[in-house]
Every structure is written in C-alpha cells, then in structure tokens.
Design an enzyme around this catalytic site. Structure first.
Site, PDB file in Angstrom:
ATOM      1  N   GLY A   6      41.450  50.894  48.611  1.00  0.00           N
ATOM      2  CA  GLY A   6      42.035  51.898  49.451  1.00  0.00           C
ATOM      3  C   GLY A   6      41.474  51.538  50.806  1.00  0.00           C
ATOM      4  N   ALA A   7      40.588  50.622  51.068  1.00  0.00           N
ATOM      5  CA  ALA A   7      40.027  50.690  52.405  1.00  0.00           C
ATOM      6  C   ALA A   7      40.555  50.526  53.847  1.00  0.00           C
ATOM      7  CB  ALA A   7      38.882  49.749  52.240  1.00  0.00           C
ATOM      8  N   SER A   8      41.850  50.214  53.556  1.00  0.00           N
ATOM      9  CA  SER A   8      42.772  50.118  54.866  1.00  0.00           C
ATOM     10  C   SER A   8      43.420  51.407  55.479  1.00  0.00           C
ATOM     11  CB  SER A   8      43.713  49.008  54.716  1.00  0.00           C
ATOM     12  OG  SER A   8      44.724  49.267  53.921  1.00  0.00           O
TER      13      SER A   8
ATOM     14  N   ASP B 178      46.471  44.155  44.593  1.00  0.00           N
ATOM     15  CA  ASP B 178      47.372  45.246  44.403  1.00  0.00           C
ATOM     16  C   ASP B 178      47.143  46.114  43.094  1.00  0.00           C
ATOM     17  OD1 ASP B 178      49.444  46.920  44.252  1.00  0.00           O
ATOM     18  OD2 ASP B 178      51.045  45.566  44.327  1.00  0.00           O
TER      19      ASP B 178
ATOM     20  N   ASN C 204      39.071  54.846  45.696  1.00  0.00           N
ATOM     21  CA  ASN C 204      39.969  55.649  46.760  1.00  0.00           C
ATOM     22  C   ASN C 204      41.441  55.388  46.901  1.00  0.00           C
ATOM     23  OD1 ASN C 204      40.323  57.280  49.371  1.00  0.00           O
ATOM     24  ND2 ASN C 204      40.459  55.078  50.213  1.00  0.00           N
TER      25      ASN C 204
ATOM     26  N   SER D 112      41.914  64.839  44.271  1.00  0.00           N
ATOM     27  CA  SER D 112      42.618  65.824  45.187  1.00  0.00           C
ATOM     28  C   SER D 112      42.621  67.122  44.808  1.00  0.00           C
ATOM     29  CB  SER D 112      44.082  65.118  45.261  1.00  0.00           C
ATOM     30  OG  SER D 112      45.116  66.045  46.053  1.00  0.00           O
TER      31      SER D 112
ATOM     32  N   TYR E 295      51.614  62.616  41.242  1.00  0.00           N
ATOM     33  CA  TYR E 295      50.480  62.694  41.968  1.00  0.00           C
ATOM     34  C   TYR E 295      49.405  63.565  41.626  1.00  0.00           C
ATOM     35  CZ  TYR E 295      47.171  62.680  46.151  1.00  0.00           C
ATOM     36  OH  TYR E 295      46.018  62.255  46.824  1.00  0.00           O
TER      37      TYR E 295
END
Length: 246
Positions: free
Chosen positions: A12-14, A63, A90, A141, A154
């Site tokens: 999820g680095a972007s 993905d 992440n 989270s 989530y």
C-alpha cells in the site's frame, strides 16, 4: 534510531500513509520495495528521493485483493532480495457501509485485503525474514478496538489482524522474527477526508489532542518497530491522538 541497510517491503505504498513511511525509512537509511495496485505515478517522487539518497527502491504492481496477489508480489520482490529485514503490511481499506448493506463479496474482499494478504505475505516471506531476524509490522486501526466510521468489514478485519499479530509473534519468536501491530487513527489522509464533515468533526472531537494524527507520526512508530535492538513483539501500538485508551 536507524534503518541503515535494512531491506523493507511496504505494501500500500502509493497511499498517504505508505508514502510517509517510505520517505521516513529512506531518511533512516533503508532500501525499499514498494507495492502498489494501480497508482504508479504516486511513487515516482519516492523513487526519485531514493535515487538522490543513494538508496535502492523498486516499485512493484500487485493487487492484494486478488487471491493470487500475494504470490505475485512475493515472486517479484524475491527477484531483488533473498533476505528481508522488514515487512510492513499496510495495504488495506473498505467501503464505509452500514451493517445491513454490506454484500457478501464486499465483506470477502475486505478480509482478503486487510487480513488474508498480511497472513500470506508473512508466510511467503518467512524464510527471508528468518535469515536476518526480521520484523513484521501489521497496520491495523483503532477501529479494531472501537468499531468506527468505516464499517463492520473494516473493523472486523483489522481486529483479526491484531489476533494474527499476537499468534504470529508467539510462533515466529523462536526464529528471531518479531511481529507487532500499529493501530493508527484517525490519520490525516485521503481516506479520512472522504468522510462527511460532521462525521469527521465528531471523530476529532473525541480525541484527547483534538486533532488528526499526522502520517509522519505513524511512520516514526513503524520505524521504531522495524529497527533492530528491541524486545518488543506481539504488541499493538496505538497512535491515535488519544481516541482510545486501553
């Protein structure tokens, strides 16, 4: 604190948080593998920063919501590194939907991205992590502890990630591999900005610091957990401005 010469994969680095961690890890001397799904352009400045700093950085498209996404990513990273000092799980997300409006496919997709992918990636990279007593950081989270505005899929998947963290820490500790979770929230990001104004105001109003968390504060916490020389494992570090007190 230093990450000099550490090889770290960030999924999820972007996204906002992923890029913040990438920049901070580069400052601390790490080499990076950066997973993204489709937004390669977001990582171009990070790759340029790595080049200027004399560090190695590679962007890898995969993905992780697809059943074969973790295998695709692992195969690509192995082409560059045989060992891995840090894995930051992440990548994540879910649509904010009411409990009675979540279709089964959306539920399954949230589980694949937020929980199954971290499990599979830890499995797939385990030999590489064992080889250098590496560290895994799972980005959970505070919603895992409180529920939250992003809905049941989530919160449930992020809560499962905390359980996975504790179990993996016990199983992998004898091999010198540490596994911890970070529970951010609410972080100033595109994800929180998508919330309706009154919802976001209410969230901020229930934090002790009365503000959103800066992504760089999460990056610092992740760097601490990746860095060698600590006995911290199996823990969930809450960085949320005082929204939840355990």
């Amino acid at each position: 604190m230093t990450l000099q010469g550490k090889r770290v994969l960030i999924t999820g680095a972007s996204g906002d948080l992923g890029r913040a961690m990438a920049y901070r890890f580069l400052e601390l001397g790490a080499d990076l593998a950066l997973q993204y799904r489709s937004n390669a352009a977001a990582l171009e400045p990070v790759l340029e920063a790595a080049k200027e700093a004399g560090r190695e950085a590679v962007a890898v498209a995969a993905d992780l919501a697809r059943p074969d996404g973790s295998e695709v990513l692992a195969a690509a990273v192995r082409e560059h590194w045989a060992e891995l000092d840090g894995l930051v799980n992440n990548a994540g997300g879910a649509r904010a939907q009411a409990f009675d409006e979540i279709p089964p496919d959306a539920w399954e997709q949230a589980l694949r991205l937020n929980l199954t992918a971290p499990f599979r990636l830890t499995q797939l990279f385990l030999p590489a992590l064992k080889a250098c007593a590496g560290s895994v950081v799972n980005i959970s989270s505070v919603a895992a502890l409180t529920g939250g505005a992003f809905g049941p899929s989530y919160a449930a998947s992020k809560a499962g990630l905390i359980g996975l963290t504790r179990s993996a820490a016990r199983d992998l500790g004898p091999h010198g591999v540490r596994v911890n979770a970070l529970a951010p929230g609410p972080v100033e990001s595109a994800m929180t900005s998508s919330l309706a104004g009154p919802v976001l105001d209410s969230i901020i109003g229930t934090t002790a610091l009365r503000r959103l968390v800066d992504a760089r504060e999460i990056a610092d916490a992740a760097a601490f957990l990746i860095a060698a020389g600590t006995a911290v494992t199996g823990q969930t570090l809450i960085v949320d401005g005082g929204r939840h007190f355990s």
